[in-house]
Design a protein around this motif. Structure first.
Motif, PDB file in Angstrom:
ATOM      1  N   SER B  22      23.298 -63.357  71.283  1.00 40.55           N
ATOM      2  CA  SER B  22      22.945 -62.826  69.957  1.00 40.55           C
ATOM      3  C   SER B  22      22.166 -63.806  69.090  1.00 40.55           C
ATOM      4  CB  SER B  22      24.214 -62.431  69.196  1.00 40.55           C
ATOM      5  OG  SER B  22      25.048 -61.670  69.991  1.00 40.55           O
ATOM      6  N   ALA B 222      24.391 -57.532  72.036  1.00 42.55           N
ATOM      7  CA  ALA B 222      23.736 -58.446  71.102  1.00 42.55           C
ATOM      8  C   ALA B 222      23.467 -57.738  69.775  1.00 42.55           C
ATOM      9  CB  ALA B 222      22.425 -58.962  71.711  1.00 42.55           C
ATOM     10  N   THR B 225      26.656 -57.169  67.823  1.00 40.98           N
ATOM     11  CA  THR B 225      27.146 -58.427  67.254  1.00 40.98           C
ATOM     12  C   THR B 225      26.328 -58.823  66.021  1.00 40.98           C
ATOM     13  OG1 THR B 225      27.685 -59.110  69.495  1.00 40.98           O
ATOM     14  CG2 THR B 225      27.736 -60.810  67.807  1.00 40.98           C
ATOM     15  N   THR B 237      26.882 -64.399  62.843  1.00 40.46           N
ATOM     16  CA  THR B 237      26.967 -64.124  64.277  1.00 40.46           C
ATOM     17  C   THR B 237      28.238 -64.720  64.880  1.00 40.46           C
ATOM     18  OG1 THR B 237      24.580 -64.166  64.386  1.00 40.46           O
ATOM     19  CG2 THR B 237      25.743 -64.377  66.459  1.00 40.46           C
TER      20      THR B 237
END
Lengths: 411, 288
Positions: B22, B222, B225, B237
């Motif tokens: 991410s 990703a 997140t 994140t």
């Protein structure tokens, strides 16, 4: 003879007419037999579809070089379904309207179910040449791939006896193929004296087999791990298994019903699969005359033989079995070839004898237990002519010829 | 208690993987308000760069940690110049353009490498913990994500570039008025985001293998997140990867692998219901 204008016209006119008629008549006699085919030769499933398409070309070419069938050429009517299930329905409907004599194709079970009813309704015999979860019971459909019981029946008792294993741990993909295969693993393991069989399912998109997944297997104390994992994401299990030192552990053994079908043993590093046992219908190392001839013909037409896999061979054999039935029946009509196939028609192909089981329209097939070493599958033990016992337990087309259903096989 | 320790490693590992895939996306989204839907393919490209470099004779560590970020960084520079720079400030357009890019990259990778999974061998041995064995590579992955996070934090909060970049993120026009080259900063940020994606691809290549379609398996996690984390590129994140990683891994351990994926989505839904602008809006709210 007195040549005048009238006689000249009559003479040449009829001669020209006759000349024109000759190709027309012979053309009508040798109108090609149309073999419909839909395969995914692009997109995520193309790794399966491209070699299947190559195998089909090879089979049809060998038929045509031998003079065709009933004096007619066989013509492949092919379209790429692009790994999109919606295309199967659309393209199959277009194809059947243009007229087909037989259909060979479909890869995923979803693709088979998308076209099976269309073909049945139009009375076009359907050959599905792929290993799958079993249970299709349809008088119009013929299956030449293996079903779970055929593989598992050979693999599990052999591995348990060879390793002295009693406790099994099954890792399976979470959809019908994985669930049904896991159930058969459990049944054959218990019949063979297993004390404990644990099963865990993983999503098809699950690419993470972290330390806990491995620790759970270690904690269970299992001595035989069975992988029924499917698809690119789940391949990460094998690197995790190697990395955690489990592959080298002499007390735990890894076997699989799925590994190698898509040539995984050739694309992954050799170290990840050394020593693994698998059970397939086609053995690349089989030194039968049929297999050698097949490999040579493939090399001559397509070059490299590395991309051949189990279901490409099934597709090749499916076409040969159909061609055999057409010659025996002297017709391409569905009823005629069905009668021949239901009399237990058989051919000998690269994977050995392929014999139609009349009651299920599935095939009796040889199964080879093989050990993977250095990206090669070496035959350990061969089992001749295994019956499709899973489908036999639910399907009887001899008694109910009008069946049209896929049974969910539950144990 | 060895098993508890293994479970703790598993949870940290899950958080590390989420963070790794991410970070690049979060940086680009947080700093530039661009959602790069080709991020998964950038990761895949990093994986292929690693495999190609290894085959060309590079040391696997060099291939993974140096070559992969460089290749994807150069690719990001090209993409920023020809596509992204015309679309700054237009979120929907960037999504559309990068989605198209992701399809094109998948097709291109299939044409070049064929549609098979390629692997790269890297076995650094296993580490025994009590009666269990843990793949040493998992520990390396956790370590490398920790180092990368610290590096990103240092660049953002400890360097002049980071301060200017954060200023440009808060007020683009004002930063421009001060004479800072905002366009060049945006370009650099996109390239750094790409390099982080390349690094992720390199580090993941030995564990998962690479296929032209593997981007699709990463982009969903990703994306979830990053959106759950909000606009703070690093802390948001880390916070969302932490929560989502704990929830999904605990579910996997208690129930099954299939339930873990569902739990991750439900946790993300609840978090977004509570904090529609992402978790980082909790500590950003005071500044607005």
């Amino acid at each position: 003879m007195n040549i005048n204008r009238r006689n000249f016209l009559i003479g040449t006119g009829s001669a020209v007419g006759a000349l024109m008629a000759v190709p027309y008549i012979s053309h009508a006699q040798s109108k090609p037999i149309r073999l419909g085919m839909l395969l995914d030769t692009s997109g995520p499933f193309s790794a399966y579809g491209i070699p299947m398409e190559k195998a089909s070309q090879l089979a049809v070419e060998s038929i045509n070089e031998g003079g065709g069938l009933l004096g007619r050429e066989v013509e492949i009517v092919f379209r790429d379904t692009q790994s999109d299930m919606a295309n199967y329905t659309t393209f199959a409907n277009q194809m059947v309207r243009q007229g087909l004599d037989v259909f060979h194709g479909g890869i995923l079970s979803a693709s088979r179910e998308a076209i099976r009813q269309t073909l049945r309704q139009r009375e076009i015999p359907y050959f599905y040449n792929v290993l799958y979860e079993g249970g299709v019971c349809d008088g119009n459909t013929f299956v030449t791939g293996t079903t779970p019981a055929q593989q598992v029946e050979a693999l599990i008792p052999h591995a348990m006896n060879a390793y002295g294993a009693k406790k099994l741990y099954v890792l399976a993909a979470n959809y019908n193929y994985g669930q049904i295969t896991a159930a058969w693993v459990k049944r054959y393991a218990e019949q063979n004296g297993a004390t404990d069989v644990e099963v865990e399912f993983f999503d098809l998109s699950d690419g993470e087999f972290g330390p806990a997944a491995i620790a759970k297997i270690q904690e269970s104390g299992s001595d035989l791990v069975v992988s029924v994992l499917v698809g690119a994401a789940q391949l990460s299990f094998y690197s995790e298994w190697l990395g955690s030192g489990m592959l080298a552990n002499p007390d735990v053994h890894l076997i699989s019903t799925t590994f190698g079908v898509g040539n995984e043993h050739k694309v992954l590093p050799a170290a990840q699969s050394d020593g693994m046992l698998v059970a397939n219908n086609w053995a690349p190392q089989n030194d039968s005359a049929e297999n050698k001839a097949f490999l040579e013909a493939w090399a001559a037409k397509h070059g490299n033989t590395d991309d051949i896999h189990e279901i490409a061979v099934s597709q090749y054999q499916g076409i040969l079995l159909w061609a055999h039935a057409v010659e025996q029946a002297g017709s391409v009509e569905r009823s005629a070839i069905t009668q021949v196939l239901e009399s237990g028609a058989s051919i000998v192909g690269p994977s050995g004898k392929v014999e139609m089981d009349p009651a299920t329209h599935h095939c009796k097939l040889d199964i080879h237990v093989m050990e993977i070493q250095n990206q090669q599958m070496n035959i350990v033990k061969s089992f001749a002519q295994r019956e499709p016992v899973d489908t036999q337990s639910v399907c009887n087309l001899t008694e109910n010829p009008d069946s049209n259903v896929q049974y969910e096989i539950t144990l | 208690m060895d098993i508890a320790f293994i479970f703790a490693i598993q949870i940290i590992y899950a958080i590390a993987v989420l963070t790794l895939i991410s970070l690049g996306l979060a940086l680009v989204f947080g700093m530039m308000r661009i959602i790069n839907l080709a991020h998964g393919e950038f990761i895949t490209l990093g994986g292929y760069a690693t495999i190609m470099a290894t085959k060309a004779g590079f040391n696997i560590w060099v291939a993974m940690l140096v070559m992969a970020p460089i290749v994807v960084g150069v690719w990001s520079l090209f993409i920023e110049r020809v596509i992204i720079r015309f679309l700054y400030g237009r979120l929907i357009y960037t999504m559309l353009a990068t989605w198209g890019l992701s399809l094109a990259m998948t097709g291109g990778l299939t044409m070049i490498f064929g549609n098979t999974t390629e692997g790269v061998a890297l076995d650094i041995g296993s580490i025994p913990i009590g009666v269990y064995q843990v793949n040493g590579y998992n520990l390396f992955l956790i370590f490398s994500v920790a180092v990368t996070s610290i590096l990103v934090a240092w660049v953002l909060y400890g360097t002049v570039y980071g301060r200017i970049a954060r200023a440009a993120m808060q007020n683009r026009d004002m930063t421009q008025a001060f004479g800072y080259p905002v366009k060049r900063i945006s370009m650099l940020t996109f390239v750094v985001g790409g390099m982080l994606a390349g690094l992720a691809g390199g580090i993941l290549a030995p564990t998962t293998g690479v296929s032209p379609f593997s981007g699709a398996t990463w982009i969903a996690d990703a994306f979830i997140t990053v959106i759950t984390g909000g606009t703070a590129p690093l802390l948001g994140t880390l916070a969302s990867a932490g929560i989502l990683g704990v929830v999904s891994t605990s579910t996997v351990l208690i129930f099954s692998s299939a339930a873990g994926g569902i739990a991750l989505l439900i946790a993300a839904l609840i978090l977004l219901r509570l904090f529609p602008l992402g978790i980082s809006s909790i500590w950003q709210r005071s500044g607005k």
